[in-house]
Design a protein around this motif. Sequence first.
Motif, PDB file in Angstrom:
ATOM      1  N   GLU A 184       0.869  -1.195   0.007  1.00 21.10           N
ATOM      2  CA  GLU A 184       0.226  -0.068  -0.098  1.00 21.10           C
ATOM      3  C   GLU A 184       0.862   1.398   0.057  1.00 21.10           C
ATOM      4  OE1 GLU A 184      -3.348   2.151   2.975  1.00 21.10           O
ATOM      5  OE2 GLU A 184      -2.851   0.084   3.153  1.00 21.10           O
ATOM      6  N   LEU A 185       1.991   1.478   0.823  1.00 19.27           N
ATOM      7  CA  LEU A 185       2.797   2.363   0.892  1.00 19.27           C
ATOM      8  C   LEU A 185       3.598   2.709  -0.321  1.00 19.27           C
ATOM      9  CD1 LEU A 185       4.231   1.820   4.536  1.00 19.27           C
ATOM     10  CD2 LEU A 185       2.832   3.617   3.935  1.00 19.27           C
ATOM     11  N   ILE A 186       3.901   1.422  -0.952  1.00 23.26           N
ATOM     12  CA  ILE A 186       4.705   1.485  -2.306  1.00 23.26           C
ATOM     13  C   ILE A 186       3.845   1.881  -3.334  1.00 23.26           C
ATOM     14  CG2 ILE A 186       5.884   0.152  -4.181  1.00 23.26           C
ATOM     15  CD1 ILE A 186       7.164  -1.583  -1.516  1.00 23.26           C
ATOM     16  N   ALA A 187       2.498   1.582  -3.466  1.00 23.46           N
ATOM     17  CA  ALA A 187       1.663   2.099  -4.357  1.00 23.46           C
ATOM     18  C   ALA A 187       1.324   3.641  -4.413  1.00 23.46           C
ATOM     19  CB  ALA A 187       0.454   1.302  -4.459  1.00 23.46           C
ATOM     20  N   LEU A 188       1.154   3.984  -3.299  1.00 22.45           N
ATOM     21  CA  LEU A 188       1.064   5.302  -2.880  1.00 22.45           C
ATOM     22  C   LEU A 188       2.299   6.394  -3.061  1.00 22.45           C
ATOM     23  CD1 LEU A 188      -0.998   7.890  -1.595  1.00 22.45           C
ATOM     24  CD2 LEU A 188       0.012   7.035   0.784  1.00 22.45           C
ATOM     25  N   ASP A 189       3.334   5.768  -2.947  1.00 21.64           N
ATOM     26  CA  ASP A 189       4.581   6.327  -3.498  1.00 21.64           C
ATOM     27  C   ASP A 189       4.671   6.403  -4.955  1.00 21.64           C
ATOM     28  OD1 ASP A 189       7.004   7.811  -2.717  1.00 21.64           O
ATOM     29  OD2 ASP A 189       8.170   5.833  -3.400  1.00 21.64           O
ATOM     30  N   GLU A 190       4.239   5.412  -5.529  1.00 14.21           N
ATOM     31  CA  GLU A 190       4.364   5.305  -7.293  1.00 14.21           C
ATOM     32  C   GLU A 190       3.313   6.635  -7.590  1.00 14.21           C
ATOM     33  OE1 GLU A 190       5.916   3.837  -9.084  1.00 14.21           O
ATOM     34  OE2 GLU A 190       6.880   2.195  -8.012  1.00 14.21           O
ATOM     35  N   LYS A 191       2.184   6.671  -7.001  1.00  9.64           N
ATOM     36  CA  LYS A 191       1.329   7.733  -7.320  1.00  9.64           C
ATOM     37  C   LYS A 191       2.050   9.205  -7.141  1.00  9.64           C
ATOM     38  CE  LYS A 191      -3.024   5.413  -6.672  1.00  9.64           C
ATOM     39  NZ  LYS A 191      -4.524   5.576  -5.675  1.00  9.64           N
ATOM     40  N   ARG A 192       2.574   9.272  -6.096  1.00  7.64           N
ATOM     41  CA  ARG A 192       3.509  10.413  -5.642  1.00  7.64           C
ATOM     42  C   ARG A 192       4.651  10.748  -6.827  1.00  7.64           C
ATOM     43  NH1 ARG A 192       7.854  12.337  -3.761  1.00  7.64           N
ATOM     44  NH2 ARG A 192       8.630  10.096  -3.386  1.00  7.64           N
ATOM     45  N   ARG A 193       5.383   9.818  -7.149  1.00  9.95           N
ATOM     46  CA  ARG A 193       6.400  10.091  -8.065  1.00  9.95           C
ATOM     47  C   ARG A 193       5.817  10.278  -9.377  1.00  9.95           C
ATOM     48  NH1 ARG A 193      11.168   6.575  -6.204  1.00  9.95           N
ATOM     49  NH2 ARG A 193      11.149   5.760  -8.350  1.00  9.95           N
ATOM     50  N   ALA A 194       4.936   9.449  -9.905  1.00  8.94           N
ATOM     51  CA  ALA A 194       4.104  10.143 -10.835  1.00  8.94           C
ATOM     52  C   ALA A 194       3.571  11.448 -11.330  1.00  8.94           C
ATOM     53  CB  ALA A 194       2.987   9.069 -11.414  1.00  8.94           C
ATOM     54  N   ALA A 195       2.986  11.864  -9.955  1.00  5.72           N
ATOM     55  CA  ALA A 195       2.663  13.200 -10.017  1.00  5.72           C
ATOM     56  C   ALA A 195       3.826  14.102 -10.217  1.00  5.72           C
ATOM     57  CB  ALA A 195       1.739  13.485  -8.705  1.00  5.72           C
ATOM     58  N   VAL A 196       5.056  13.838  -9.377  1.00  6.45           N
ATOM     59  CA  VAL A 196       6.290  14.710  -9.312  1.00  6.45           C
ATOM     60  C   VAL A 196       6.933  14.785 -10.575  1.00  6.45           C
ATOM     61  CG1 VAL A 196       8.504  14.816  -8.628  1.00  6.45           C
ATOM     62  CG2 VAL A 196       6.716  14.387  -6.761  1.00  6.45           C
ATOM     63  N   GLN A 197       6.823  13.585 -11.366  1.00  3.32           N
ATOM     64  CA  GLN A 197       7.565  13.585 -12.668  1.00  3.32           C
ATOM     65  C   GLN A 197       6.709  14.193 -13.774  1.00  3.32           C
ATOM     66  OE1 GLN A 197      10.600  11.787 -13.523  1.00  3.32           O
ATOM     67  NE2 GLN A 197      10.059  13.390 -15.179  1.00  3.32           N
ATOM     68  N   GLY A 198       5.346  14.218 -13.600  1.00  3.14           N
ATOM     69  CA  GLY A 198       4.399  14.936 -14.639  1.00  3.14           C
ATOM     70  C   GLY A 198       4.454  16.622 -14.341  1.00  3.14           C
ATOM     71  N   LEU A 199       4.834  16.874 -13.110  1.00  2.00           N
ATOM     72  CA  LEU A 199       4.890  18.111 -13.021  1.00  2.00           C
ATOM     73  C   LEU A 199       6.408  18.731 -13.481  1.00  2.00           C
ATOM     74  CD1 LEU A 199       3.969  20.839 -11.523  1.00  2.00           C
ATOM     75  CD2 LEU A 199       4.990  20.226  -9.420  1.00  2.00           C
ATOM     76  N   GLN A 200       7.133  17.857 -13.171  1.00  2.00           N
ATOM     77  CA  GLN A 200       8.509  18.192 -13.653  1.00  2.00           C
ATOM     78  C   GLN A 200       8.778  18.183 -15.271  1.00  2.00           C
ATOM     79  OE1 GLN A 200      11.191  15.348 -11.884  1.00  2.00           O
ATOM     80  NE2 GLN A 200      11.536  16.452 -10.058  1.00  2.00           N
ATOM     81  N   ASP A 201       7.911  17.359 -15.943  1.00  2.00           N
ATOM     82  CA  ASP A 201       7.859  17.348 -17.227  1.00  2.00           C
ATOM     83  C   ASP A 201       7.158  18.414 -17.700  1.00  2.00           C
ATOM     84  OD1 ASP A 201       9.223  15.019 -17.261  1.00  2.00           O
ATOM     85  OD2 ASP A 201       7.313  13.727 -17.643  1.00  2.00           O
ATOM     86  N   MET A 202       6.285  18.956 -17.082  1.00  2.00           N
ATOM     87  CA  MET A 202       5.452  20.340 -17.680  1.00  2.00           C
ATOM     88  C   MET A 202       6.260  21.680 -17.368  1.00  2.00           C
ATOM     89  SD  MET A 202       1.693  21.329 -16.476  1.00  2.00           S
ATOM     90  CE  MET A 202       0.685  19.876 -17.194  1.00  2.00           C
ATOM     91  N   GLN A 203       7.061  21.474 -16.162  1.00  2.00           N
ATOM     92  CA  GLN A 203       7.890  22.561 -16.092  1.00  2.00           C
ATOM     93  C   GLN A 203       8.918  22.774 -16.996  1.00  2.00           C
ATOM     94  OE1 GLN A 203       8.682  21.548 -12.027  1.00  2.00           O
ATOM     95  NE2 GLN A 203       7.312  23.036 -11.167  1.00  2.00           N
ATOM     96  N   GLU A 205      -1.056  20.908  -6.745  1.00  2.00           N
ATOM     97  CA  GLU A 205      -2.064  20.443  -5.613  1.00  2.00           C
ATOM     98  C   GLU A 205      -2.025  19.117  -5.497  1.00  2.00           C
ATOM     99  OE1 GLU A 205      -4.351  20.726  -2.180  1.00  2.00           O
ATOM    100  OE2 GLU A 205      -2.966  22.224  -3.205  1.00  2.00           O
ATOM    101  N   GLU A 206      -2.234  18.315  -6.569  1.00  2.00           N
ATOM    102  CA  GLU A 206      -2.135  16.887  -6.707  1.00  2.00           C
ATOM    103  C   GLU A 206      -1.096  16.267  -5.914  1.00  2.00           C
ATOM    104  OE1 GLU A 206      -2.794  13.126  -9.519  1.00  2.00           O
ATOM    105  OE2 GLU A 206      -2.262  15.109 -10.521  1.00  2.00           O
TER     106      GLU A 206
END
Length: 427
Positions: A29-48, A89-90
């Motif tokens: 459960e923790l790893i899955a939550l971290d995967e979502k967080r990492r994907a959001a961070v990567q998406g934000l970095q890509d957009m920036q 925010e996500e």
Amino acid sequence: MLDIKWIRENAAELDAALAKRGAEPQAAELIALDEKRRAAVQGLQDMQSRRNAASKEIGLAMAQKDAARAEALKAEVAEFKTSMPAMEEEERQLTAALNDALSRIPNVPLDDVPVGKDEHDNVVARTHGEKPGFAYKPLEHFEIGEGLGYMNFEGAAKLSGARFTVLMGPLARLERALGQFMVDVHTTEHGYTEVNPPLMVRDDAMYGTGQLPKFSEDLFQTTDGRWLIPTAEVPLTNLVSGDILDQDKLPLRFTALTPCFRSEAGSAGRDTRGMLRQHQFMKCELVSITDADTAIAEHERMTAAAEEVLKRLGLHFRTMTLCTGDMGFGARKTYDIEVWLPGQDAYREISSCSVCGDFQGRRMNARYRGKDDKATRFVHTLNGSGVAVGRALIAVLENYQNPDGSVTVPDVLVPYMGGMKVITKAV
């Protein structure tokens, strides 16, 4: 708090440790939550990155007099300005959710901690002294205190309700003497620095030592949002919160004699008579801030310091290694010192000494750096009672009681009692 990077690399080890504590697996459960967080961070970095690139391309298009491309790029940048706040925010929400989930995961026990379900599976590490013999049935502490006329539970209930005590005269002085004796021993012989800390702390301090968010129901909170300390461990440990310490100045050792406040939310119906389980009590606390290499040795040293207090008071006790199911939330290994109470015909905890690894250091962001090191590491922390003053008072009353209802003052406390050697009934 545990490191999510460690959890990703040691998922099976975490779930095995939780199983030893009687808890459900959490790694997936923790790893899955971290995967979502990492994907959001990567998406934000890509957009920036794309926004920055597009901004540069606008200048190039305008220099090339390509108005159509410049306007298209401007529209793209404008779209980023609209969509990025939602992505930010996500990312914030996912990071907060992960940190909250991690903050509720208990520490990983050391390999030598006995596996067990509860206090019945704890293991005796050593004992000191012998149980005292009595030619009569020994009284419990509240019978002794009320018989002397210096322990008033009804008066305390009138003032504050249940689980409070009023001590008067020689018993009030005896409790004060016990606390002063403990602090003197720890500061003059065991290398601890005495601290007089605040009794009210902010959320961050409670979070740093692990009381929040999981154990809020066990705490008292003031009207302005501060928390009354359940133990001086909280302010003493948080003295280094956010700091980077020089490794060669470790360990730091602190002691404090303070009132402590606990709601005892989970103890309904337990120890309702007497002073054993109170909302307010005095405790001499020991805290060590150290590094990874010396923490285990420091744990043995701290426990020995607490044991020395009981030895000098002439009290019989045993030291228990707590099993995985009985350890505290932040501990990797814990010794409980249990003093013998003849009135109860039972051993009762009077000190608990724990080594926490970098569990609290990570929550406090407290680090240290070696002389030649560029990188920092989180400090390792330890805490223990050196010892609980109210329970020491109980132990003295029950072990030093006399047939006529009086109580002999232990030799080491006589100077603190102004030379008084026996406490007799109030006239």
